[in-house]
Write a protein that holds these residues in place. Structure first.
Motif, short mmCIF file in Angstrom:
data_model
loop_
_atom_site.label_atom_id
_atom_site.label_comp_id
_atom_site.label_asym_id
_atom_site.label_seq_id
_atom_site.Cartn_x
_atom_site.Cartn_y
_atom_site.Cartn_z
N THR A 1 55.42 8.75 14.79
CA THR A 1 56.45 9.62 15.33
C THR A 1 56.03 11.09 15.34
O THR A 1 56.67 11.91 15.99
CB THR A 1 57.77 9.49 14.53
OG1 THR A 1 57.50 9.73 13.14
CG2 THR A 1 58.37 8.11 14.70
N THR A 2 54.93 11.39 14.65
CA THR A 2 54.46 12.79 14.61
C THR A 2 53.22 13.02 15.47
O THR A 2 52.91 14.17 15.80
CB THR A 2 54.16 13.23 13.17
OG1 THR A 2 53.19 12.34 12.59
CG2 THR A 2 55.42 13.23 12.32
N GLU B 1 49.13 10.18 1.65
CA GLU B 1 48.48 11.34 2.25
C GLU B 1 47.96 11.07 3.66
O GLU B 1 47.57 11.99 4.38
CB GLU B 1 47.31 11.79 1.37
CG GLU B 1 47.71 12.14 -0.06
CD GLU B 1 46.51 12.32 -0.98
OE1 GLU B 1 46.57 13.22 -1.83
OE2 GLU B 1 45.52 11.56 -0.84
N GLN B 2 47.96 9.80 4.06
CA GLN B 2 47.30 9.42 5.31
C GLN B 2 48.00 9.95 6.55
O GLN B 2 47.37 10.47 7.47
CB GLN B 2 47.22 7.90 5.42
CG GLN B 2 46.37 7.23 4.37
CD GLN B 2 46.11 5.78 4.73
OE1 GLN B 2 45.05 5.43 5.20
NE2 GLN B 2 47.10 4.94 4.52
N ALA B 3 49.32 9.77 6.62
CA ALA B 3 50.06 10.11 7.83
C ALA B 3 49.92 11.58 8.19
O ALA B 3 49.67 11.93 9.34
CB ALA B 3 51.53 9.73 7.67
N ALA C 1 44.97 4.79 14.80
CA ALA C 1 44.09 5.87 15.24
C ALA C 1 44.81 6.82 16.19
O ALA C 1 45.69 6.40 16.95
CB ALA C 1 42.86 5.29 15.93
N ARG C 2 44.44 8.07 16.13
CA ARG C 2 44.92 9.03 17.13
C ARG C 2 44.46 8.58 18.52
O ARG C 2 43.30 8.17 18.70
CB ARG C 2 44.34 10.42 16.83
CG ARG C 2 44.82 11.05 15.53
CD ARG C 2 44.11 12.38 15.30
NE ARG C 2 44.36 13.32 16.40
CZ ARG C 2 45.34 14.23 16.42
NH1 ARG C 2 46.15 14.33 15.38
NH2 ARG C 2 45.49 15.03 17.46
N ASP D 1 47.67 16.06 11.27
CA ASP D 1 47.03 17.38 11.24
C ASP D 1 45.61 17.35 11.82
O ASP D 1 44.90 18.36 11.76
CB ASP D 1 46.96 17.88 9.78
CG ASP D 1 48.34 18.18 9.22
OD1 ASP D 1 49.28 18.37 10.01
OD2 ASP D 1 48.47 18.22 7.97
N ASN D 2 45.20 16.20 12.34
CA ASN D 2 43.88 16.03 12.94
C ASN D 2 42.75 16.25 11.94
O ASN D 2 41.67 16.72 12.29
CB ASN D 2 43.69 16.96 14.15
CG ASN D 2 42.56 16.50 15.07
OD1 ASN D 2 42.13 15.34 15.02
ND2 ASN D 2 42.07 17.41 15.90
N ASN D 3 43.00 15.85 10.69
CA ASN D 3 41.95 15.89 9.67
C ASN D 3 41.16 14.59 9.62
O ASN D 3 40.07 14.55 9.06
CB ASN D 3 42.56 16.20 8.30
CG ASN D 3 43.11 17.60 8.23
OD1 ASN D 3 42.55 18.53 8.81
ND2 ASN D 3 44.23 17.77 7.52
N ILE D 4 41.75 13.51 10.16
CA ILE D 4 41.07 12.23 10.30
C ILE D 4 41.39 11.67 11.67
O ILE D 4 42.39 12.04 12.30
CB ILE D 4 41.48 11.21 9.21
CG1 ILE D 4 43.00 10.99 9.21
CG2 ILE D 4 40.99 11.63 7.84
CD1 ILE D 4 43.46 9.88 8.26
#
Length: 324
Positions: free
Chosen positions: A211-212, A182-184, A128-129, A189-192
């Motif tokens: 790392t991103t 597609e998850q990473a 999770a972010r 990109d804060n889409n999830i």
């Protein structure tokens, strides 16, 4: 007359060549291994197996390919339909297919399913972010979560956890169905807010994500998880090792199982024998092809995580080596 004789000779020669070529093609055996997304260990495992099979194809006449696929559930269905000769899947999917349990209940028990060997340990993983403020599984409620593409192991495992907790997809603000590859980028990109994965570690997609973007692994624990482990013995407690991913220095507890190479009793014993031989005759090299293979042992691979009977072609090789 000479022209007719020459033409006949050329025609006969071409026919002989064509027949010989056709006979050679008929002698070749093509096998396909269903894997998973290209960022996952299943894909590497399938490619690695085929690498060693194809190195000796002149001797045994087998040619192997391992395309990316939808994952474990899709691989079960691919074996059943004949699209795949082999498939890599979670040990629980092997069990469910054998017994005809959901998500395979509509098709019924897959009585001709056969195990070949197990591979790496896998762990149900939630990343999770950090700015989503998710500290445990319950915090996923109301968040944007990638539940996984239909046919994937992550999707099926998450649905088992949701069932024992009494959750529905509507409990998430968004239930995305992204594929592993597609998850990473979606997380970055804060889409999830969070991504799920049932995978061996280290994993490329999770390394990319951590790392991103500042992201944390989420523990999967609690009374509901203990109940799931008690009811579903194909799951075990498992940890994601600490220090593998940026910003995650401590082990993360979760649930897991084994990845298993599976086939059908319909596949020739000679073909299965040669596939098994290709891996175990090159075992030290095979283990170097991905860090998740590092701790594999022959003893565990022919016994641990196998929830379907071994294929007779695999048994033949294991007996030759004195392992059975």
């Amino acid at each position: 007359m000479k022209g007719k004789t020459l033409a006949w000779a050329l025609t006969a020669g071409l026919a002989s060549f064509s027949m010989a070529h056709t006979a050679q093609a008929a002698d070749d055996k093509f096998v396909t291994i269903g894997t998973g997304g290209q960022t996952g260990v299943y894909y590497v495992a399938g490619q690695s197996i085929c690498r060693f099979v194809n190195r000796d194809s002149k001797r045994h006449g087998i040619k192997c390919n391992a395309p990316a696929s939808g994952g474990g559930v899709a691989n079960v269905n691919g074996i059943r339909s004949g699209e795949f000769n082999f498939g890599i899947m979670q040990s629980d999917h092997q069990y469910k297919a054998m017994k005809g349990l959901p998500p395979f209940d509509k098709e019924g028990p897959m009585e001709d399913e056969r195990a070949v060997f197990s591979l790496q340990s896998e762990v149900f993983t939630i990343l999770a972010r950090r700015d989503a403020h998710i500290a445990n599984f319950d915090d996923l409620k109301g968040k944007r979560v990638n539940v996984g593409n239909p046919g994937s192991g992550q999707r099926d495992t998450l649905e088992e956890i949701m069932a024992v907790k009494g959750w529905k997809k509507s409990d998430f603000a968004l239930a995305a169905e992204l594929k592993p590859a597609e998850q990473a980028s979606a997380l970055g990109d804060n889409n999830i807010d969070a991504m799920t994965y049932f995978v061996g570690h280290p994993n490329g997609a999770i390394q990319e994500a951590t790392t991103t973007v500042d992201a944390v692994l989420i523990p999967v624990t609690g009374p509901a998880i203990d109940k799931l482990l008690a009811e579903k013995t194909y799951f075990t407690k498992a940890d994601i090792p600490g220090g593998v991913y940026t910003g995650n220095e401590n082990p993360t507890p979760s649930i897991g199982g084994k990845a298993v190479l599976t086939t059908s009793a319909k596949v020739s014993p000679d073909v299965v024998y040669e596939v098994v031989k290709s891996v175990f005759d090159n075992f030290d090299r095979f283990k170097k092809l991905h860090p998740a293979f590092h701790d594999l042992t022959e003893k565990d691979m022919i016994s641990v995580g196998l929830t379907a009977p071994l294929h007779e072609g695999a048994v033949r090789y294991y007996k030759e080596r004195g392992w059975m």
